[in-house]
Design an enzyme around this catalytic site. Sequence first.
Site, short mmCIF file in Angstrom:
data_model
loop_
_atom_site.label_atom_id
_atom_site.label_comp_id
_atom_site.label_asym_id
_atom_site.label_seq_id
_atom_site.Cartn_x
_atom_site.Cartn_y
_atom_site.Cartn_z
N ASP A 36 0.82 -1.22 0.00
CA ASP A 36 0.00 0.00 0.00
C ASP A 36 0.86 1.27 0.00
O ASP A 36 0.37 2.35 0.33
CB ASP A 36 -0.98 -0.01 1.19
CG ASP A 36 -0.24 -0.02 2.52
OD1 ASP A 36 0.99 -0.23 2.52
OD2 ASP A 36 -0.90 0.18 3.56
N HIS A 239 24.41 0.61 -16.92
CA HIS A 239 23.25 0.96 -16.10
C HIS A 239 23.39 0.47 -14.66
O HIS A 239 22.43 0.03 -14.04
CB HIS A 239 21.96 0.41 -16.73
CG HIS A 239 21.60 1.12 -18.00
ND1 HIS A 239 20.79 0.57 -18.96
CD2 HIS A 239 21.96 2.33 -18.47
CE1 HIS A 239 20.65 1.42 -19.97
NE2 HIS A 239 21.36 2.49 -19.69
N ASP A 256 27.30 9.09 -12.71
CA ASP A 256 26.32 9.69 -13.62
C ASP A 256 25.13 10.07 -12.76
O ASP A 256 24.37 9.20 -12.33
CB ASP A 256 25.95 8.67 -14.70
CG ASP A 256 25.02 9.25 -15.75
OD1 ASP A 256 24.43 10.32 -15.52
OD2 ASP A 256 24.87 8.60 -16.82
N ASP A 267 21.68 16.11 -16.36
CA ASP A 267 22.20 14.75 -16.56
C ASP A 267 23.71 14.88 -16.77
O ASP A 267 24.14 15.23 -17.87
CB ASP A 267 21.49 14.14 -17.79
CG ASP A 267 21.96 12.72 -18.10
OD1 ASP A 267 22.70 12.15 -17.29
OD2 ASP A 267 21.57 12.21 -19.17
N HIS A 346 27.32 3.12 -26.89
CA HIS A 346 26.09 3.91 -26.85
C HIS A 346 26.23 5.15 -27.70
O HIS A 346 27.31 5.42 -28.24
CB HIS A 346 25.72 4.25 -25.39
CG HIS A 346 26.77 5.03 -24.64
ND1 HIS A 346 27.02 6.36 -24.86
CD2 HIS A 346 27.63 4.63 -23.66
CE1 HIS A 346 27.97 6.77 -24.03
NE2 HIS A 346 28.38 5.74 -23.30
N HIS A 350 21.51 12.58 -26.20
CA HIS A 350 20.05 12.47 -26.34
C HIS A 350 19.47 13.81 -25.96
O HIS A 350 20.08 14.59 -25.22
CB HIS A 350 19.51 11.36 -25.42
CG HIS A 350 19.98 11.46 -23.99
ND1 HIS A 350 19.41 12.33 -23.08
CD2 HIS A 350 20.99 10.84 -23.32
CE1 HIS A 350 20.04 12.21 -21.92
NE2 HIS A 350 21.01 11.33 -22.03
N HIS A 357 15.65 11.47 -20.96
CA HIS A 357 15.72 11.15 -22.39
C HIS A 357 14.50 11.84 -22.99
O HIS A 357 13.42 11.29 -23.05
CB HIS A 357 15.70 9.64 -22.62
CG HIS A 357 16.94 8.96 -22.07
ND1 HIS A 357 17.04 7.62 -21.90
CD2 HIS A 357 18.12 9.47 -21.64
CE1 HIS A 357 18.24 7.32 -21.39
NE2 HIS A 357 18.90 8.43 -21.23
N GLU A 380 27.94 12.97 -24.36
CA GLU A 380 28.42 12.02 -23.36
C GLU A 380 29.13 10.79 -23.94
O GLU A 380 28.69 9.66 -23.75
CB GLU A 380 27.26 11.56 -22.48
CG GLU A 380 26.04 11.04 -23.26
CD GLU A 380 24.97 10.49 -22.32
OE1 GLU A 380 25.30 9.64 -21.49
OE2 GLU A 380 23.80 10.92 -22.43
N TYR A 384 34.66 2.01 -22.36
CA TYR A 384 34.47 1.05 -21.26
C TYR A 384 35.29 -0.20 -21.58
O TYR A 384 34.99 -0.90 -22.57
CB TYR A 384 32.99 0.69 -21.12
CG TYR A 384 32.12 1.94 -21.11
CD1 TYR A 384 31.87 2.63 -19.92
CD2 TYR A 384 31.62 2.47 -22.30
CE1 TYR A 384 31.12 3.80 -19.93
CE2 TYR A 384 30.87 3.64 -22.32
CZ TYR A 384 30.63 4.30 -21.13
OH TYR A 384 29.89 5.47 -21.14
N ARG A 401 33.21 7.95 -18.76
CA ARG A 401 32.22 8.73 -19.52
C ARG A 401 32.30 10.16 -18.99
O ARG A 401 32.49 10.37 -17.79
CB ARG A 401 30.81 8.16 -19.36
CG ARG A 401 29.76 9.00 -20.09
CD ARG A 401 28.42 8.28 -20.32
NE ARG A 401 27.68 8.02 -19.10
CZ ARG A 401 27.55 6.82 -18.53
NH1 ARG A 401 28.14 5.76 -19.07
NH2 ARG A 401 26.85 6.68 -17.41
N GLU A 403 29.98 13.59 -19.35
CA GLU A 403 28.68 14.02 -19.88
C GLU A 403 28.34 15.43 -19.43
O GLU A 403 28.37 15.73 -18.23
CB GLU A 403 27.59 13.06 -19.39
CG GLU A 403 26.18 13.47 -19.79
CD GLU A 403 25.12 12.44 -19.44
OE1 GLU A 403 25.30 11.70 -18.45
OE2 GLU A 403 24.10 12.39 -20.16
N1 GLY Z 1 21.76 9.03 -17.15
C1 GLY Z 1 21.23 8.50 -18.30
C2 GLY Z 1 21.97 8.89 -19.48
O1 GLY Z 1 23.07 9.39 -19.39
O2 GLY Z 1 21.49 8.77 -20.58
MN MN Z 2 22.59 11.11 -20.60
MN MN Z 3 23.78 10.43 -17.67
#
Ligand code: GLY
Ligand code: MN
Ligand code: MN
Length: 433
Positions: A36, A239, A256, A267, A346, A350, A357, A380, A384, A401, A403
């Site tokens: 709940d 992730h 991140d 982000d 990747h 975005h 996103h 970004e 890796y 990374r 970003e």
């Molecule tokens: N944190 C999600 C991305 O960098 O797309």
């Molecule tokens: Mn991102």
């Molecule tokens: Mn990110």
Amino acid sequence: MKAEEFAGRREQLMRMVGADGIAILPSAPVRTRSRDVEYRYRQDSDFFYLTGFAEPESVAVLVPGRPGGEFVLFCRERDQEKELWDGGRAGPAGAVSTFGADDAFPIDDIDDILPGLIESCTRVYYTMGMYSDFDSRIAEWINALRASASRSAHTPHEFVALDHLLHDMRLYKSRAEISAMRRAAKIAGKAHERAMGVIRPGLFEYEVEAEFRHEFRRNNAWVSYSPIVGAGRNSCTLHYVENNCQMQDGDLLLIDAGCELDYYASDITRTLPVSGRFSPEQKAVYEIVLDAQLAAIELTRAGRHWNEPHDAAVQVITKGLKKLGLLEGSVERLISDGAYQRFFMHRTGHWLGMDVHDVGDYKVADQWRLLEPGMVTTVEPGIYIAASSDVPSRFHNIGVRIEDDVLVTSNGADVLSKGLAKAPEDIEALMSS
Ligand code: GLY
Ligand code: MN
Ligand code: MN
């Protein structure tokens, strides 16, 4: 965000919908976390974009040219007992006085009122497939209208995807939106700085995550996604959100983490040496990613197409990986056959906005979209290198990374997250201070 901002958006949308159309948007449902206990409520981005109204169990309706009022809001009625437990409600009167609705009704009356609003229109603008329960109700209302004795030539005969119009609008950020995004980036930048000040061997990843949550909440912001705080091998898991390992001397730490302030997201990713100093291999990889990011940011400008920054990052990264001896062959070939994707799997960015996103098409008529002032994207790139027998061990578990959040302007990129250290020497200086 001021009331006029929301009113302006509704007007812009209504011009596209036209006098014989109607746009219908439901609020986001309340979602259960466990038994709940509910998740903290977050309004649907499209709904909030047009209304500024954050309550669940609401439906916004835009009926351009309707004599009785174009913006109709259905919402929960005031209820002393329920408000005592769950907090205040605007009620239909508040929807009019505070949120600029021309007309407002209790949500419980929607079955009696909405079909009448739909009936006089030929086109219904609605985003199908987002909330299946509401999809069914729309179908029921339309079917009932078609079956009713009073049906006429006016019964709607065309459904139009509302998200196409709305998401194109959301792609171009207004001054007020850019200002909100700058603030969200500023808070996240401060949180990254705060983290750089506490990182040391022996600390757990969740302790670093706690610094972010603390900094976000003290600024009235929330995480805009689950923070990724991955040290050592975890830096190579894209992730990774468990954030429960202890950081060791010699690890790289990929963070991140961004926040949402007033419905706008940041982000940001930084990668740091847990010891405070990069090893030569870590630094070599880091510098390739940084060069790739700077090359991509340089091309994040009006008139370039969406994929140009990514192409630039792929070039720099592939050349760099070849120089390090991690890839062999001609750069052209390594790119055309996708060999670089083993280490950079990747995209370079975005859209960013109310959603991390964010909405908006990346292609128009099958061509990469041209970047235009007001669009905001992340930049970004990453490399890796997971532990593997065909890679020299000194490169194992290096995940990097970098970003940033970048606004396209009429004269180049405006990095909303600027000011946060990213040159290796600046990071080392910050971590040792
Ligand atoms: N944190 C999600 C991305 O960098 O797309
Ligand atoms: Mn991102
Ligand atoms: Mn990110």
